[in-house]
Design a protein around this motif. Structure first.
Motif, PDB file in Angstrom:
ATOM      1  N   ILE A  26      60.273  22.748  69.519  1.00 47.04           N
ATOM      2  CA  ILE A  26      60.351  22.613  68.069  1.00 47.04           C
ATOM      3  C   ILE A  26      59.026  22.034  67.590  1.00 47.04           C
ATOM      4  O   ILE A  26      58.629  20.942  68.026  1.00 47.04           O
ATOM      5  N   VAL A  27      58.342  22.759  66.728  1.00 48.53           N
ATOM      6  CA  VAL A  27      57.125  22.259  66.080  1.00 48.53           C
ATOM      7  C   VAL A  27      57.521  21.896  64.651  1.00 48.53           C
ATOM      8  O   VAL A  27      57.899  22.764  63.862  1.00 48.53           O
ATOM      9  N   CYS A  28      57.447  20.614  64.335  1.00 46.38           N
ATOM     10  CA  CYS A  28      58.009  20.120  63.084  1.00 46.38           C
ATOM     11  C   CYS A  28      56.946  19.425  62.246  1.00 46.38           C
ATOM     12  O   CYS A  28      56.217  18.554  62.726  1.00 46.38           O
ATOM     13  N   ASP A  29      56.870  19.804  60.991  1.00 43.57           N
ATOM     14  CA  ASP A  29      56.012  19.138  60.023  1.00 43.57           C
ATOM     15  C   ASP A  29      56.536  17.724  59.765  1.00 43.57           C
ATOM     16  O   ASP A  29      57.664  17.380  60.134  1.00 43.57           O
ATOM     17  N   VAL A  30      55.730  16.915  59.089  1.00 43.87           N
ATOM     18  CA  VAL A  30      56.133  15.540  58.774  1.00 43.87           C
ATOM     19  C   VAL A  30      56.430  15.372  57.284  1.00 43.87           C
ATOM     20  O   VAL A  30      57.534  15.025  56.894  1.00 43.87           O
ATOM     21  N   ASP A  31      55.430  15.630  56.437  1.00 47.06           N
ATOM     22  CA  ASP A  31      55.586  15.353  55.011  1.00 47.06           C
ATOM     23  C   ASP A  31      56.573  16.309  54.346  1.00 47.06           C
ATOM     24  O   ASP A  31      56.460  17.529  54.474  1.00 47.06           O
ATOM     25  N   GLU A  32      57.535  15.728  53.635  1.00 48.88           N
ATOM     26  CA  GLU A  32      58.587  16.445  52.907  1.00 48.88           C
ATOM     27  C   GLU A  32      59.596  17.093  53.850  1.00 48.88           C
ATOM     28  O   GLU A  32      60.489  17.816  53.421  1.00 48.88           O
ATOM     29  N   VAL A  33      59.465  16.787  55.154  1.00 50.40           N
ATOM     30  CA  VAL A  33      60.397  17.284  56.162  1.00 50.40           C
ATOM     31  C   VAL A  33      61.029  16.106  56.906  1.00 50.40           C
ATOM     32  O   VAL A  33      62.248  15.945  56.922  1.00 50.40           O
ATOM     33  N   VAL A  34      60.213  15.291  57.533  1.00 49.44           N
ATOM     34  CA  VAL A  34      60.677  14.077  58.208  1.00 49.44           C
ATOM     35  C   VAL A  34      60.501  12.854  57.309  1.00 49.44           C
ATOM     36  O   VAL A  34      61.362  11.973  57.255  1.00 49.44           O
ATOM     37  N   PHE A 186      61.857  23.799  55.318  1.00 52.65           N
ATOM     38  CA  PHE A 186      62.604  22.597  54.967  1.00 52.65           C
ATOM     39  C   PHE A 186      61.870  21.894  53.831  1.00 52.65           C
ATOM     40  O   PHE A 186      60.716  21.495  53.982  1.00 52.65           O
ATOM     41  N   ILE A 187      62.541  21.724  52.693  1.00 49.77           N
ATOM     42  CA  ILE A 187      61.961  21.049  51.531  1.00 49.77           C
ATOM     43  C   ILE A 187      62.969  19.999  51.074  1.00 49.77           C
ATOM     44  O   ILE A 187      64.028  20.333  50.554  1.00 49.77           O
ATOM     45  N   ALA A 188      62.643  18.736  51.261  1.00 49.80           N
ATOM     46  CA  ALA A 188      63.597  17.675  50.961  1.00 49.80           C
ATOM     47  C   ALA A 188      63.885  17.558  49.469  1.00 49.80           C
ATOM     48  O   ALA A 188      65.028  17.293  49.078  1.00 49.80           O
ATOM     49  N   ASP A 189      62.881  17.749  48.625  1.00 48.16           N
ATOM     50  CA  ASP A 189      63.067  17.613  47.182  1.00 48.16           C
ATOM     51  C   ASP A 189      63.822  18.812  46.620  1.00 48.16           C
ATOM     52  O   ASP A 189      63.368  19.953  46.728  1.00 48.16           O
ATOM     53  N   GLN A 190      64.973  18.543  46.015  1.00 46.22           N
ATOM     54  CA  GLN A 190      65.844  19.626  45.561  1.00 46.22           C
ATOM     55  C   GLN A 190      65.181  20.491  44.494  1.00 46.22           C
ATOM     56  O   GLN A 190      65.359  21.714  44.479  1.00 46.22           O
ATOM     57  N   ARG A 191      64.406  19.881  43.590  1.00 43.76           N
ATOM     58  CA  ARG A 191      63.778  20.641  42.507  1.00 43.76           C
ATOM     59  C   ARG A 191      62.800  21.677  43.048  1.00 43.76           C
ATOM     60  O   ARG A 191      62.814  22.842  42.628  1.00 43.76           O
ATOM     61  N   PHE A 192      61.966  21.265  43.991  1.00 42.50           N
ATOM     62  CA  PHE A 192      60.993  22.176  44.558  1.00 42.50           C
ATOM     63  C   PHE A 192      61.665  23.201  45.461  1.00 42.50           C
ATOM     64  O   PHE A 192      61.244  24.350  45.525  1.00 42.50           O
ATOM     65  N   LEU A 205      66.228  28.422  54.732  1.00 39.72           N
ATOM     66  CA  LEU A 205      65.659  27.535  53.719  1.00 39.72           C
ATOM     67  C   LEU A 205      66.657  26.418  53.485  1.00 39.72           C
ATOM     68  O   LEU A 205      67.820  26.669  53.144  1.00 39.72           O
ATOM     69  N   THR A 206      66.229  25.175  53.667  1.00 35.48           N
ATOM     70  CA  THR A 206      67.168  24.064  53.620  1.00 35.48           C
ATOM     71  C   THR A 206      66.459  22.774  53.230  1.00 35.48           C
ATOM     72  O   THR A 206      65.226  22.682  53.278  1.00 35.48           O
ATOM     73  N   GLY A 207      67.261  21.774  52.896  1.00 40.93           N
ATOM     74  CA  GLY A 207      66.771  20.414  52.718  1.00 40.93           C
ATOM     75  C   GLY A 207      67.708  19.440  53.397  1.00 40.93           C
ATOM     76  O   GLY A 207      67.710  18.253  53.086  1.00 40.93           O
ATOM     77  N   ASP A 208      68.482  19.956  54.341  1.00 42.39           N
ATOM     78  CA  ASP A 208      69.536  19.183  54.993  1.00 42.39           C
ATOM     79  C   ASP A 208      69.326  19.181  56.507  1.00 42.39           C
ATOM     80  O   ASP A 208      69.296  20.246  57.130  1.00 42.39           O
ATOM     81  N   TRP A 209      69.232  17.983  57.098  1.00 48.45           N
ATOM     82  CA  TRP A 209      68.948  17.916  58.526  1.00 48.45           C
ATOM     83  C   TRP A 209      70.145  18.278  59.395  1.00 48.45           C
ATOM     84  O   TRP A 209      69.979  18.777  60.498  1.00 48.45           O
ATOM     85  N   GLN A 210      71.359  18.041  58.914  1.00 53.01           N
ATOM     86  CA  GLN A 210      72.518  18.458  59.701  1.00 53.01           C
ATOM     87  C   GLN A 210      72.585  19.974  59.781  1.00 53.01           C
ATOM     88  O   GLN A 210      72.859  20.549  60.845  1.00 53.01           O
TER      89      GLN A 210
END
Length: 220
Positions: A26-34, A186-192, A205-210
């Motif tokens: 798994i290659v995972c970004d940090v900002d707006e993801v973790v 993965f985009i944590a901010d719902q608006r974006f 496309l998600t903003g939910d880690w589960q």
């Protein structure tokens, strides 16, 4: 479709220092993801009478002055981003559930955090923060589109590779350099996130880690 992105020598050197492994990755970004980015950046901008002009997923051309909504130049945006990361890299908030999901996934997957960090000079600060938040995985700092770096990280691995990132540009780059990868935007901010129309190569496309963990766990 753009051409595959070459990996930068300084990024390749970081990758070469990682332990050799043939495991699924798994290659995972940090900002707006973790770690949250947009909520912190919005606070930074408001304190300087600046605003996002809309929820379109880009920074250059999307930050302006609050009074007249005049657009900041690319140079001014870059300077603000450098100042912002200097000010916030030690104190970003964890995206809910990222630590638990990644910890559970790490039982069956190697995890590498691939982050675009201006200048790379905040890497130790970022590693310390992530470790304190229960996300103690290797951090590789990159600059520009991530396709080349992801392809280099995936070299000599037999299992599937999952790429998690918020940026459409990075996903397009990875599609050109490693089209076999599973791509999660993965985009944590719902608006974006709601303003984002995923490209055909986006598998989730998600903003939910589960939801993310369940999706990855189902990959054979």
């Amino acid at each position: 479709m753009p051409e595959p992105t070459p990996v930068l020598p300084e990024v390749l050197a970081q990758i070469a220092s990682l332990p050799a492994s043939g495991n699924r990755l798994i290659v995972c970004d940090v900002d707006e993801v973790v770690l949250h980015l947009i909520r912190h950046l919005e606070t930074y901008l408001h304190e300087r009478d600046l605003v996002f002009l809309n929820h379109e997923y880009r920074l250059t051309g999307n930050i302006g002055r609050r009074d007249d909504l005049s657009v900041l130049s690319a140079d001014h945006v870059r300077k603000h981003l450098l100042d912002f990361f200097d000010a916030i890299s030690h104190a970003q908030d964890l995206v809910h559930g990222a630590d638990i999901a990644l910890n559970n996934l790490s039982e069956n997957w190697d995890i590498v955090l691939l982050t675009n960090l201006p200048g790379g000079h905040n890497k130790p600060t970022r590693e310390k923060l992530l470790g304190s938040l229960g996300v103690p995985y290797p951090v590789v700092t990159n600059s520009g589109p991530k396709g080349g770096a992801v392809a280099a990280l995936a070299a000599n691995r037999k299992g599937p590779v999952v790429f998690i990132d918020d940026s459409p540009t990075n996903h397009t780059s990875v599609q050109a350099s490693l089209p076999s990868s599973v791509q999660i935007q993965f985009i944590a901010d719902q608006r974006f996130r709601q303003a984002t129309a995923p490209e055909d190569h986006i598998d989730l496309l998600t903003g939910d880690w589960q939801e993310t963990a369940d999706f990855i766990s189902a990959i054979v």
